[in-house]
Design a protein around this motif. Structure first.
Motif, PDB file in Angstrom:
ATOM      1  N   HIS A  92       0.674  -1.205   0.272  1.00 10.05           N
ATOM      2  CA  HIS A  92      -0.002   0.173   0.172  1.00 10.05           C
ATOM      3  C   HIS A  92       0.654   1.361   0.533  1.00 10.05           C
ATOM      4  CE1 HIS A  92      -3.642   2.573   0.487  1.00 10.05           C
ATOM      5  NE2 HIS A  92      -3.144   3.330   1.678  1.00 10.05           N
ATOM      6  N   CYS A  93       0.563   2.181  -0.969  1.00  6.99           N
ATOM      7  CA  CYS A  93       1.212   3.558  -1.121  1.00  6.99           C
ATOM      8  C   CYS A  93       0.321   4.562  -1.648  1.00  6.99           C
ATOM      9  CB  CYS A  93       2.980   3.175  -2.041  1.00  6.99           C
ATOM     10  SG  CYS A  93       4.172   4.647  -2.134  1.00  6.99           S
ATOM     11  N   CYS A 141      -3.677  -5.441   5.561  1.00 10.26           N
ATOM     12  CA  CYS A 141      -2.130  -4.602   5.340  1.00 10.26           C
ATOM     13  C   CYS A 141      -1.593  -3.412   6.577  1.00 10.26           C
ATOM     14  CB  CYS A 141      -2.094  -4.299   3.723  1.00 10.26           C
ATOM     15  SG  CYS A 141      -1.299  -3.047   2.922  1.00 10.26           S
ATOM     16  N   LEU A 142      -0.870  -3.922   7.204  1.00 12.21           N
ATOM     17  CA  LEU A 142      -0.845  -3.113   7.944  1.00 12.21           C
ATOM     18  C   LEU A 142       0.716  -1.812   7.796  1.00 12.21           C
ATOM     19  CD1 LEU A 142      -0.120  -5.271  10.975  1.00 12.21           C
ATOM     20  CD2 LEU A 142      -2.188  -5.337   9.486  1.00 12.21           C
ATOM     21  N   CYS A 143       0.332  -1.056   7.576  1.00 11.76           N
ATOM     22  CA  CYS A 143       1.766   0.263   7.267  1.00 11.76           C
ATOM     23  C   CYS A 143       1.320   0.712   8.819  1.00 11.76           C
ATOM     24  CB  CYS A 143       0.720   1.107   6.390  1.00 11.76           C
ATOM     25  SG  CYS A 143      -0.066   0.407   4.723  1.00 11.76           S
ATOM     26  N   PRO A 144       2.193   0.852   9.410  1.00 11.18           N
ATOM     27  CA  PRO A 144       1.715   0.953  10.537  1.00 11.18           C
ATOM     28  C   PRO A 144       2.787   2.125  11.396  1.00 11.18           C
ATOM     29  CG  PRO A 144       4.121  -1.123  10.596  1.00 11.18           C
ATOM     30  CD  PRO A 144       3.282  -1.196   9.253  1.00 11.18           C
ATOM     31  N   LYS A 145       4.048   2.246  10.526  1.00  8.23           N
ATOM     32  CA  LYS A 145       4.245   3.844  10.760  1.00  8.23           C
ATOM     33  C   LYS A 145       3.466   4.708  10.621  1.00  8.23           C
ATOM     34  CE  LYS A 145       8.833   5.107  10.401  1.00  8.23           C
ATOM     35  NZ  LYS A 145      10.281   5.560   9.391  1.00  8.23           N
ATOM     36  N   ALA A 146       2.832   4.885   9.054  1.00  7.95           N
ATOM     37  CA  ALA A 146       2.003   5.682   8.763  1.00  7.95           C
ATOM     38  C   ALA A 146       0.943   6.348  10.234  1.00  7.95           C
ATOM     39  CB  ALA A 146       1.167   5.282   7.487  1.00  7.95           C
ATOM     40  N   ASN A 147       0.331   4.947  10.588  1.00  7.74           N
ATOM     41  CA  ASN A 147      -0.830   4.462  11.741  1.00  7.74           C
ATOM     42  C   ASN A 147      -0.089   5.766  12.689  1.00  7.74           C
ATOM     43  OD1 ASN A 147      -1.414   1.045  11.476  1.00  7.74           O
ATOM     44  ND2 ASN A 147      -2.207   3.313  10.533  1.00  7.74           N
ATOM     45  N   LEU A 148       1.049   5.713  13.585  1.00  8.09           N
ATOM     46  CA  LEU A 148       1.710   5.951  14.259  1.00  8.09           C
ATOM     47  C   LEU A 148       2.045   7.511  13.762  1.00  8.09           C
ATOM     48  CD1 LEU A 148       4.954   3.930  15.820  1.00  8.09           C
ATOM     49  CD2 LEU A 148       3.204   4.341  17.146  1.00  8.09           C
ATOM     50  N   ASP A 174       2.260   3.408   3.207  1.00  9.06           N
ATOM     51  CA  ASP A 174       1.522   4.495   2.994  1.00  9.06           C
ATOM     52  C   ASP A 174       2.674   5.579   1.725  1.00  9.06           C
ATOM     53  OD1 ASP A 174      -0.718   6.162   2.987  1.00  9.06           O
ATOM     54  OD2 ASP A 174      -1.153   6.178   4.991  1.00  9.06           O
ATOM     55  N   SER A 175       2.116   7.039   2.625  1.00 12.95           N
ATOM     56  CA  SER A 175       3.115   7.877   1.635  1.00 12.95           C
ATOM     57  C   SER A 175       3.984   8.784   2.151  1.00 12.95           C
ATOM     58  CB  SER A 175       1.168   8.539   1.314  1.00 12.95           C
ATOM     59  OG  SER A 175       1.409   9.291   1.537  1.00 12.95           O
ATOM     60  N   ALA A 217       3.074  11.779   2.570  1.00  7.69           N
ATOM     61  CA  ALA A 217       2.234  12.893   3.732  1.00  7.69           C
ATOM     62  C   ALA A 217       2.420  12.657   4.736  1.00  7.69           C
ATOM     63  CB  ALA A 217       1.641  12.791   2.833  1.00  7.69           C
ATOM     64  N   SER A 218       2.929  11.118   5.287  1.00  7.94           N
ATOM     65  CA  SER A 218       2.104  10.761   5.975  1.00  7.94           C
ATOM     66  C   SER A 218       3.160   9.473   7.024  1.00  7.94           C
ATOM     67  CB  SER A 218       0.765   9.052   6.627  1.00  7.94           C
ATOM     68  OG  SER A 218       1.368   8.065   5.121  1.00  7.94           O
ATOM     69  N   ASN A 219       4.635   9.813   5.939  1.00 15.21           N
ATOM     70  CA  ASN A 219       5.972   8.225   6.992  1.00 15.21           C
ATOM     71  C   ASN A 219       7.167   9.563   5.800  1.00 15.21           C
ATOM     72  OD1 ASN A 219       7.090   6.502   7.490  1.00 15.21           O
ATOM     73  ND2 ASN A 219       6.323   5.050   6.141  1.00 15.21           N
ATOM     74  N   ASP A 220       8.185   8.605   6.578  1.00 15.90           N
ATOM     75  CA  ASP A 220       9.206   9.854   6.727  1.00 15.90           C
ATOM     76  C   ASP A 220      10.043   8.703   5.882  1.00 15.90           C
ATOM     77  OD1 ASP A 220       9.983   7.813   8.141  1.00 15.90           O
ATOM     78  OD2 ASP A 220      11.046   9.116   9.546  1.00 15.90           O
ATOM     79  N   THR A 221       9.009   7.682   5.895  1.00 16.72           N
ATOM     80  CA  THR A 221      10.866   6.572   4.686  1.00 16.72           C
ATOM     81  C   THR A 221       8.908   6.322   4.029  1.00 16.72           C
ATOM     82  OG1 THR A 221      10.245   4.620   6.298  1.00 16.72           O
ATOM     83  CG2 THR A 221      12.761   6.091   6.603  1.00 16.72           C
ATOM     84  N   LEU A 222      10.095   5.362   2.873  1.00 15.27           N
ATOM     85  CA  LEU A 222       9.079   4.283   2.126  1.00 15.27           C
ATOM     86  C   LEU A 222       9.647   3.118   1.946  1.00 15.27           C
ATOM     87  CD1 LEU A 222       7.735   6.329  -1.698  1.00 15.27           C
ATOM     88  CD2 LEU A 222       7.012   5.766   1.073  1.00 15.27           C
ATOM     89  N   SER A 223       9.815   2.378   3.007  1.00 21.81           N
ATOM     90  CA  SER A 223      10.950   1.339   3.424  1.00 21.81           C
ATOM     91  C   SER A 223      10.015   0.231   4.128  1.00 21.81           C
ATOM     92  CB  SER A 223      12.506   1.859   4.526  1.00 21.81           C
ATOM     93  OG  SER A 223      12.398   0.842   4.872  1.00 21.81           O
ATOM     94  N   ILE A 224      10.152  -1.123   3.614  1.00 20.96           N
ATOM     95  CA  ILE A 224       9.803  -2.036   4.044  1.00 20.96           C
ATOM     96  C   ILE A 224      10.172  -2.391   5.489  1.00 20.96           C
ATOM     97  CG2 ILE A 224       9.101  -4.792   3.921  1.00 20.96           C
ATOM     98  CD1 ILE A 224       6.726  -2.182   2.561  1.00 20.96           C
TER      99      ILE A 224
END
Length: 388
Positions: A60-61, A278-285, A309-310, A312-319
Motif C-alpha cells: 500500500h502506497c 495490510c498494515l502500515c504501522p509507521k503511517a498509523n503512528l 502509505d505515502s 505525506a504520512s511517513n518519513d520513509t518508503l521502506s518495508i
C-alpha cells in the motif's frame, strides 16, 4: 551467465531457511537454490555476511503524494490529516513528478520489488512505465453523492486507461468517502479479477460515524459541503456495515485496520471472503499515534501484508523500517513469520505471486541482503542492500 550468491542464511520464504545457502540467478531469474558445497554449483560463489531474501512487496502506497514529504504535521488524527492532503496536494506538475521519481528510486534501492499504489490521477503513469519496480495501480473512487456515482466510476475507468491493464484496477477509497449507492453500483460494474484495496478503520472516528452517526466526520462533511442527512447510524463498526456491498469473489485488501476489533475479525471470517489485512504501522503512528492489534490478526490466522502509505504520512518508503516498527512494538513476533508479510503475502494480494515474493526456481523476485542480523532477529541495526 549464471551468478551464484551465498549468505549466512538464505530465506526462500515459502520453504525452510538454508544455512550458508546459495542462490543461482540468470538474467534476474532464480535457476537454483543450493546448500553449501553442493557439487551442482559450477562457478565461483559471491558470499555475503547476512541474510538473503526476495525483494520486498509494498502492498500500500500513494506515490503521487511524494511531494508532501515533511509538509503535513504528524499525530493530528485522520480527519485533520485528510484535510491537509486535500488543501496541500496541488502543486507544480514537474515538482510532483520529480518527487515521484525520487520516491520510486528510494523504494527500489531499499529492496522493494513491487508496489500496490493508490492514485486519483494519471500523473504517475510515466514514472511507473520507466520503473524497475512492478506496480499494481489502484484507481480510487471517491463519491458521496448518489447522482454522481456513474460519472465517478467512468472517471476512474478513464484514469485506469493510462496504466498497465494487467496490473491495475479500480477500488472504493474508504467507507467514509463512498456512499452505499456507490458500493452497490461498483459491485455490479467490475470483473472478478479486479483486485480491491480499501482503507479500513484507520481512525476510531470512522467507527463512531457508522455506529452512531456522530463524531468528527460530521464536522468534516459540513466543512466540505457534503450532505449526509440520508446516512443512517448502523449500530455496528464500519467493516460490518460495508463489506456486504463489496463483490464476494474478488480478492480484497483491507488497509490499515488500526481500530479493527475481534468482533470485526469474526465478522470478516464469517463472510468467507478472500481478504488480506495490510498494515502500515509507521503511517498509523504518524497520523493517529496508534498501532493495530497485531496479535488479534495472528490469532485469527489472517494473511497479513505490509505497506508504507505515502510520504505525506511517513518519513520513509521502506518495508524494512515497517518491520522494525512492528517488531519493536510486538516482541513476540518472529522474523520467519513477518518476512512472509513483507514478501509473499503482498505478492499474493497483488496477484503477483507467480513472479515474485519468494526465492523459487522460475521466479524473478529480486535478491536483497539484510545485514547486522544475528540469530535472524530484526533490530534497529539491520540494514538493507539490494543485490539483484
Amino acid at each position: 551467465m549464471i551468478q551464484y550468491f551465498s549468505a549466512d542464511y538464505v530465506i526462500p520464504v515459502t520453504s525452510d531457511p538454508i544455512k550458508n545457502g546459495i542462490v543461482a540467478i540468470e538474467d534476474g531469474n532464480i535457476v537454483g537454490l543450493y546448500r553449501e558445497n553442493d557439487p551442482a554449483v559450477k562457478a565461483d560463489v559471491e558470499h555475503f555476511s547476512g541474510v538473503l531474501i526476495p525483494g520486498f512487496v509494498n502492498t500500500h502506497c500513494h506515490l503521487e503524494l511524494s511531494h508532501l514529504e515533511n509538509v503535513i504535521p504528524s499525530k493530528t488524527g485522520l480527519i485533520e490529516f485528510i484535510g491537509n492532503v486535500v488543501t496541500k496536494r496541488g502543486q507544480d506538475v514537474e515538482r510532483i513528478k520529480e518527487a515521484m521519481v525520487e520516491a520510486d528510486r528510494r523504494m527500489y534501492e531499499s529492496g522493494i520489488q513491487a508496489v500496490g499504489d493508490h492514485v486519483n490521477t494519471s500523473i504517475s503513469a510515466e514514472v511507473k512505465s520507466k520503473s524497475k519496480i512492478i506496480y499494481h495501480t489502484f484507481v480510487e473512487i471517491i463519491c458521496m453523492k448518489d447522482d454522481e456515482v456513474l460519472n465517478k466510476i467512468d472517471e476512474a475507468r478513464d484514469i485506469e486507461f493510462y496504466f498497465d491493464p494487467n496490473h491495475s484496477s479500480i477500488t472504493p477509497h474508504a467507507p467514509y468517502s463512498c456512499s452505499k449507492s456507490l458500493f452497490k453500483t461498483y459491485k455490479k460494474s467490475i470483473s472478478d479479477d479486479n483486485i480491491i484495496s480499501i482503507h479500513n478503520q484507520e481512525s476510531e472516528e470512522e467507527n463512531k460515524l457508522f455506529r452512531y452517526k456522530s463524531g468528527e466526520f460530521l464536522k468534516f462533511y459540513e466543512k466540505m459541503g457534503i450532505d449526509v442527512d440520508c446516512f443512517k447510524a448502523q449500530a455496528r463498526n464500519s467493516i460490518q456495515s460495508y463489506l456486504n456491498f463489496l463483490p464476494a469473489s474478488n480478492h480484497t485488501i483491507l488497509v490499515h485496520n488500526t481500530y479493527t476489533s475481534i468482533k470485526d475479525l469474526d465478522f470478516i471470517n464469517r463472510m468467507a471472503r478472500k481478504v488480506t489485512l495490510c498494515l502500515c504501522p509507521k503511517a498509523n503512528l504518524y497520523i493517529e499515534d496508534t498501532l493495530p492489534k497485531v496479535q488479534l490478526f495472528l490469532n485469527q490466522k489472517f494473511d497479513i501484508a505490509l505497506g508504507t502509505d505515502s510520504l505525506a504520512s511517513n518519513d520513509t518508503l521502506s518495508i524494512l523500517e515497517e518491520l522494525k516498527t512492528l517488531h519493536k512494538a510486538n516482541k513476540e513476533l518472529t522474523f520467519l513469520e513477518t518476512i512472509k508479510w513483507a514478501t509473499i503475502n503482498g505478492a499474493k494480494a497483488l496477484g503477483l505471486d507467480n513472479e515474485i515474493g519468494s526465492l523459487e526456481v522460475g521466479k524473478k523476485p529480486g535478491l536483497v541482503l539484510l545485514k547486522n542480523m544475528p540469530n535472524l532477529k530484526i533490530n534497529d541495526s539491520v540494514e538493507v542492500q539490494r543485490i539483484i
